[in-house]
Design a protein around this motif. Structure first.
Motif, PDB file in Angstrom:
ATOM      1  N   PRO A  79     -70.577 -29.722 -36.412  1.00 57.49           N
ATOM      2  CA  PRO A  79     -69.759 -30.434 -37.399  1.00 57.49           C
ATOM      3  C   PRO A  79     -68.261 -30.185 -37.222  1.00 57.49           C
ATOM      4  O   PRO A  79     -67.447 -31.090 -37.458  1.00 57.49           O
ATOM      5  CB  PRO A  79     -70.253 -29.900 -38.753  1.00 57.49           C
ATOM      6  N   THR A  80     -67.889 -28.979 -36.801  1.00 53.19           N
ATOM      7  CA  THR A  80     -66.479 -28.710 -36.532  1.00 53.19           C
ATOM      8  C   THR A  80     -65.986 -29.580 -35.389  1.00 53.19           C
ATOM      9  O   THR A  80     -64.883 -30.149 -35.448  1.00 53.19           O
ATOM     10  CB  THR A  80     -66.270 -27.223 -36.187  1.00 53.19           C
ATOM     11  N   ALA A  81     -66.800 -29.696 -34.339  1.00 54.35           N
ATOM     12  CA  ALA A  81     -66.425 -30.548 -33.208  1.00 54.35           C
ATOM     13  C   ALA A  81     -66.326 -32.009 -33.637  1.00 54.35           C
ATOM     14  O   ALA A  81     -65.433 -32.733 -33.187  1.00 54.35           O
ATOM     15  CB  ALA A  81     -67.444 -30.403 -32.079  1.00 54.35           C
ATOM     16  N   LEU A  82     -67.237 -32.445 -34.514  1.00 52.89           N
ATOM     17  CA  LEU A  82     -67.189 -33.837 -34.971  1.00 52.89           C
ATOM     18  C   LEU A  82     -65.873 -34.141 -35.691  1.00 52.89           C
ATOM     19  O   LEU A  82     -65.291 -35.206 -35.494  1.00 52.89           O
ATOM     20  CB  LEU A  82     -68.376 -34.130 -35.906  1.00 52.89           C
ATOM     21  N   LEU A  83     -65.406 -33.199 -36.510  1.00 58.47           N
ATOM     22  CA  LEU A  83     -64.139 -33.422 -37.187  1.00 58.47           C
ATOM     23  C   LEU A  83     -62.979 -33.479 -36.208  1.00 58.47           C
ATOM     24  O   LEU A  83     -61.997 -34.184 -36.424  1.00 58.47           O
ATOM     25  CB  LEU A  83     -63.886 -32.333 -38.241  1.00 58.47           C
ATOM     26  N   GLN A 117     -68.389 -30.036 -26.292  1.00 56.36           N
ATOM     27  CA  GLN A 117     -68.196 -28.612 -26.585  1.00 56.36           C
ATOM     28  C   GLN A 117     -69.054 -28.188 -27.760  1.00 56.36           C
ATOM     29  O   GLN A 117     -69.672 -27.119 -27.738  1.00 56.36           O
ATOM     30  CB  GLN A 117     -66.716 -28.367 -26.883  1.00 56.36           C
ATOM     31  N   GLY A 118     -69.094 -29.001 -28.818  1.00 54.85           N
ATOM     32  CA  GLY A 118     -69.879 -28.641 -29.991  1.00 54.85           C
ATOM     33  C   GLY A 118     -71.360 -28.530 -29.686  1.00 54.85           C
ATOM     34  O   GLY A 118     -72.023 -27.572 -30.089  1.00 54.85           O
ATOM     35  N   VAL A 119     -71.871 -29.504 -28.942  1.00 53.85           N
ATOM     36  CA  VAL A 119     -73.292 -29.477 -28.578  1.00 53.85           C
ATOM     37  C   VAL A 119     -73.592 -28.293 -27.670  1.00 53.85           C
ATOM     38  O   VAL A 119     -74.569 -27.552 -27.871  1.00 53.85           O
ATOM     39  CB  VAL A 119     -73.688 -30.809 -27.903  1.00 53.85           C
ATOM     40  N   LEU A 120     -72.752 -28.096 -26.647  1.00 54.21           N
ATOM     41  CA  LEU A 120     -72.984 -27.016 -25.684  1.00 54.21           C
ATOM     42  C   LEU A 120     -72.875 -25.646 -26.349  1.00 54.21           C
ATOM     43  O   LEU A 120     -73.727 -24.773 -26.136  1.00 54.21           O
ATOM     44  CB  LEU A 120     -71.973 -27.129 -24.539  1.00 54.21           C
ATOM     45  N   THR A 121     -71.847 -25.447 -27.161  1.00 54.96           N
ATOM     46  CA  THR A 121     -71.666 -24.154 -27.822  1.00 54.96           C
ATOM     47  C   THR A 121     -72.830 -23.837 -28.738  1.00 54.96           C
ATOM     48  O   THR A 121     -73.361 -22.716 -28.744  1.00 54.96           O
ATOM     49  CB  THR A 121     -70.348 -24.150 -28.621  1.00 54.96           C
ATOM     50  N   GLN A 122     -73.262 -24.825 -29.525  1.00 60.40           N
ATOM     51  CA  GLN A 122     -74.377 -24.594 -30.445  1.00 60.40           C
ATOM     52  C   GLN A 122     -75.662 -24.295 -29.666  1.00 60.40           C
ATOM     53  O   GLN A 122     -76.444 -23.427 -30.044  1.00 60.40           O
ATOM     54  CB  GLN A 122     -74.552 -25.820 -31.344  1.00 60.40           C
ATOM     55  N   TRP A 123     -75.864 -24.999 -28.561  1.00 62.81           N
ATOM     56  CA  TRP A 123     -77.051 -24.776 -27.725  1.00 62.81           C
ATOM     57  C   TRP A 123     -77.025 -23.371 -27.130  1.00 62.81           C
ATOM     58  O   TRP A 123     -78.045 -22.669 -27.119  1.00 62.81           O
ATOM     59  CB  TRP A 123     -77.082 -25.833 -26.614  1.00 62.81           C
ATOM     60  N   ILE A 145     -60.331 -28.808 -26.923  1.00 59.58           N
ATOM     61  CA  ILE A 145     -61.571 -28.186 -27.389  1.00 59.58           C
ATOM     62  C   ILE A 145     -61.303 -26.858 -28.078  1.00 59.58           C
ATOM     63  O   ILE A 145     -62.110 -26.393 -28.885  1.00 59.58           O
ATOM     64  CB  ILE A 145     -62.592 -27.987 -26.240  1.00 59.58           C
ATOM     65  N   LEU A 146     -60.142 -26.243 -27.795  1.00 58.54           N
ATOM     66  CA  LEU A 146     -59.858 -24.957 -28.425  1.00 58.54           C
ATOM     67  C   LEU A 146     -59.530 -25.096 -29.904  1.00 58.54           C
ATOM     68  O   LEU A 146     -59.640 -24.129 -30.651  1.00 58.54           O
ATOM     69  CB  LEU A 146     -58.712 -24.237 -27.711  1.00 58.54           C
ATOM     70  N   PHE A 147     -59.159 -26.290 -30.358  1.00 58.27           N
ATOM     71  CA  PHE A 147     -58.892 -26.453 -31.785  1.00 58.27           C
ATOM     72  C   PHE A 147     -60.161 -26.185 -32.593  1.00 58.27           C
ATOM     73  O   PHE A 147     -60.154 -25.446 -33.571  1.00 58.27           O
ATOM     74  CB  PHE A 147     -58.355 -27.851 -32.086  1.00 58.27           C
ATOM     75  N   ALA A 148     -61.264 -26.800 -32.190  1.00 57.26           N
ATOM     76  CA  ALA A 148     -62.534 -26.582 -32.889  1.00 57.26           C
ATOM     77  C   ALA A 148     -63.026 -25.157 -32.685  1.00 57.26           C
ATOM     78  O   ALA A 148     -63.506 -24.501 -33.617  1.00 57.26           O
ATOM     79  CB  ALA A 148     -63.580 -27.585 -32.395  1.00 57.26           C
ATOM     80  N   ILE A 149     -62.905 -24.666 -31.459  1.00 57.00           N
ATOM     81  CA  ILE A 149     -63.361 -23.302 -31.167  1.00 57.00           C
ATOM     82  C   ILE A 149     -62.538 -22.289 -31.951  1.00 57.00           C
ATOM     83  O   ILE A 149     -63.077 -21.311 -32.490  1.00 57.00           O
ATOM     84  CB  ILE A 149     -63.280 -23.042 -29.649  1.00 57.00           C
ATOM     85  N   GLY A 150     -61.232 -22.502 -32.032  1.00 60.59           N
ATOM     86  CA  GLY A 150     -60.388 -21.581 -32.776  1.00 60.59           C
ATOM     87  C   GLY A 150     -60.768 -21.496 -34.238  1.00 60.59           C
ATOM     88  O   GLY A 150     -60.733 -20.420 -34.848  1.00 60.59           O
ATOM     89  N   VAL A 151     -61.139 -22.637 -34.824  1.00 57.09           N
ATOM     90  CA  VAL A 151     -61.564 -22.647 -36.218  1.00 57.09           C
ATOM     91  C   VAL A 151     -62.837 -21.826 -36.402  1.00 57.09           C
ATOM     92  O   VAL A 151     -62.950 -21.009 -37.323  1.00 57.09           O
ATOM     93  CB  VAL A 151     -61.790 -24.095 -36.696  1.00 57.09           C
ATOM     94  N   THR A 152     -63.811 -22.013 -35.516  1.00 59.85           N
ATOM     95  CA  THR A 152     -65.091 -21.320 -35.688  1.00 59.85           C
ATOM     96  C   THR A 152     -64.970 -19.826 -35.444  1.00 59.85           C
ATOM     97  O   THR A 152     -65.567 -19.029 -36.164  1.00 59.85           O
ATOM     98  CB  THR A 152     -66.163 -21.925 -34.765  1.00 59.85           C
ATOM     99  N   VAL A 153     -64.194 -19.398 -34.442  1.00 57.79           N
ATOM    100  CA  VAL A 153     -64.072 -17.956 -34.208  1.00 57.79           C
ATOM    101  C   VAL A 153     -63.250 -17.294 -35.310  1.00 57.79           C
ATOM    102  O   VAL A 153     -63.505 -16.136 -35.672  1.00 57.79           O
ATOM    103  CB  VAL A 153     -63.480 -17.638 -32.815  1.00 57.79           C
ATOM    104  N   THR A 154     -62.276 -18.014 -35.873  1.00 56.77           N
ATOM    105  CA  THR A 154     -61.520 -17.458 -36.990  1.00 56.77           C
ATOM    106  C   THR A 154     -62.431 -17.294 -38.202  1.00 56.77           C
ATOM    107  O   THR A 154     -62.350 -16.295 -38.926  1.00 56.77           O
ATOM    108  CB  THR A 154     -60.322 -18.362 -37.339  1.00 56.77           C
ATOM    109  N   SER A 155     -63.314 -18.252 -38.424  1.00 52.63           N
ATOM    110  CA  SER A 155     -64.265 -18.145 -39.531  1.00 52.63           C
ATOM    111  C   SER A 155     -65.211 -16.962 -39.328  1.00 52.63           C
ATOM    112  O   SER A 155     -65.646 -16.333 -40.298  1.00 52.63           O
ATOM    113  CB  SER A 155     -65.075 -19.436 -39.661  1.00 52.63           C
TER     114      SER A 155
END
Length: 414
Positions: free
Chosen positions: A125-129, A266-272, A324-334
């Motif tokens: 969902p983060t990647a989708l946004l 990125q979202g699909v791969l990371t979640q997988w 792709i780091l925008f979404a990744i940065g949000v998730t690792v910060t969370s």
């Protein structure tokens, strides 16, 4: 809820991108030099960071539904001043107000969507946004360019007013507040019990962690490239590469489509990967840092490539893959931040990262104006952006380590 917020982010970037799409007629009509146009583009970010931080702290206390609604209404209203005869000052003021209202958009939308998913399900969902901007600009750029060509640049702004009002009405009817903790437990409205019991962590400890610092430097470099894509790539395609306005409207879509594809992938791969036990450091940190490194290489190379397919391919990668780091940065910060502090920390992050948007357009305008010719100025500006991305990507690969930093901060890794 995810798709409503995706549409919100789509409109967010259309409001930003319309200035770049209309750059040539605006510069002609208002008699702007490259540095003045760069200042107009940078004006969007004058209050962007401050607003992101202030509203981000509010998002830990005020329901995100009403914050998002207020933002969308202000965005729409800032499109209207162009209906009257405007000069540089009025247009600059409207962009400053728009930036102030858009500054909190990403962190508050991410905070809102994270209320609906536990940690291990947030990547997609983060990647989708983050896909929203790519989809929006890809779909709407040719339409906005057609509106500009047929009716003038002012009507492109008016079209975005109508779109913003439509979203606000939908959100008023369907928008809701989520209540899912990091572990996936469902809670009612208000702060979940598990969140309320989790101790706060001093902000300085979060912001001085390797994960936050590595993610910040990488995201700053990626945002520098994003600001150039919005402000300077359309006039570059017309002025230096000699494409027509209609062709430029089509070509500028390429990086945005690639941004959508890369973010979704990125979202699909990371979640997988994480479902199969791969660490967040590898699935998020190393993956994101590598993306910026590759984008930086493409950024350095595309001004040197011969005009044609190869150059456009490198340009597309340069202005898309690092995103792709925008979404990744949000998730690792969370991951390293207690849920009740997440809105404020994400907003501080966005507020500081987006200072790149304040600097990049104006600095680029100065470089172009000082160069012996526009082509040389663009080449120098893009090469500098590429070097910045190489540094940011390397630091992200080395320092982003959410599992380690969550332990150091005394937080049980979700």
């Amino acid at each position: 809820m995810t798709f409503l917020l995706l549409a919100f982010m789509l409109i967010n970037f259309l409001d930003k991108a319309v200035l770049g799409l209309a750059a040539k007629p605006i510069m002609h009509d208002l008699g702007l030099s490259p540095s003045e146009y760069g200042l107009l583009s940078s004006g969007f970010y004058f209050l962007f960071s401050l607003s992101a931080i202030l509203v981000g702290f509010a998002s830990d206390r005020v329901p995100t539904k009403w914050l998002l609604m207020a933002m969308a209404v202000v965005w729409a209203l800032t499109m209207l001043p162009v209906l009257a005869p405007v000069g540089f000052g009025v247009l600059l003021a409207s962009r400053v107000v728009l930036g102030a209202a858009e500054g909190p958009a990403n962190p508050v939308a991410m905070h809102a969507v994270h209320k609906w998913f536990p940690n291990e399900k947030r990547s997609l969902p983060t990647a989708l946004l983050n896909v929203g901007p790519g989809i929006g600009v890809a779909l709407a750029s040719p339409l906005l360019v057609a509106v500009i060509a047929a009716f003038g640049w002012r009507w492109a702004f008016v079209s975005l007013f109508a779109v913003g009002v439509a979203w606000a009405l939908l959100w008023a009817v369907f928008g809701k507040e989520g209540g899912v903790s990091d572990t996936g437990a469902q809670h009612g409205s208000g702060a979940p019990a598990a969140v309320a019991e989790e101790p706060r962590i001093p902000y300085r400890r979060i912001l001085l962690s390797g994960t936050w610092l590595g993610g910040f430097v990488g995201a700053f470099a990626a945002y520098w490239a994003l600001a150039l894509l919005i402000a300077w790539v359309p006039p570059y395609l017309e002025t230096v590469l000699g494409y027509s306005a209609s062709t430029t409207g089509t070509l500028v879509v390429l990086p945005w489509i690639a941004t959508a594809v890369f973010n979704l992938g990125q979202g699909v791969l990371t979640q997988w990967l994480m479902r199969r036990g791969v660490s967040s450091r590898m699935a998020r940190g190393v993956l994101g840092g590598t993306g910026i490194l590759v984008a930086g290489i493409a950024m350095v190379l595309f001004p040197l490539a011969p005009e044609g397919g190869l150059q456009l391919a490198l340009l597309t990668v340069a202005f898309s893959l690092g995103g792709i780091l925008f979404a990744i940065g949000v998730t690792v910060t969370s991951e390293i931040t207690p849920a009740r502090q997440r809105g404020s920390v994400l907003s501080i992050t966005v507020g500081i990262v987006t200072t790149a948007g304040l600097l990049a357009p104006y600095v680029t305008g100065l470089v172009i104006e000082a160069a012996p010719d526009p082509a040389a100025g663009y080449d120098l500006a893009f090469t500098g952006a590429g070097v910045l991305m190489l540094i940011g990507g390397l630091l992200a690969v080395i320092f982003v380590h959410p599992e380690r930093d969550a332990r150091r901060l005394g937080r049980t890794h979700p």
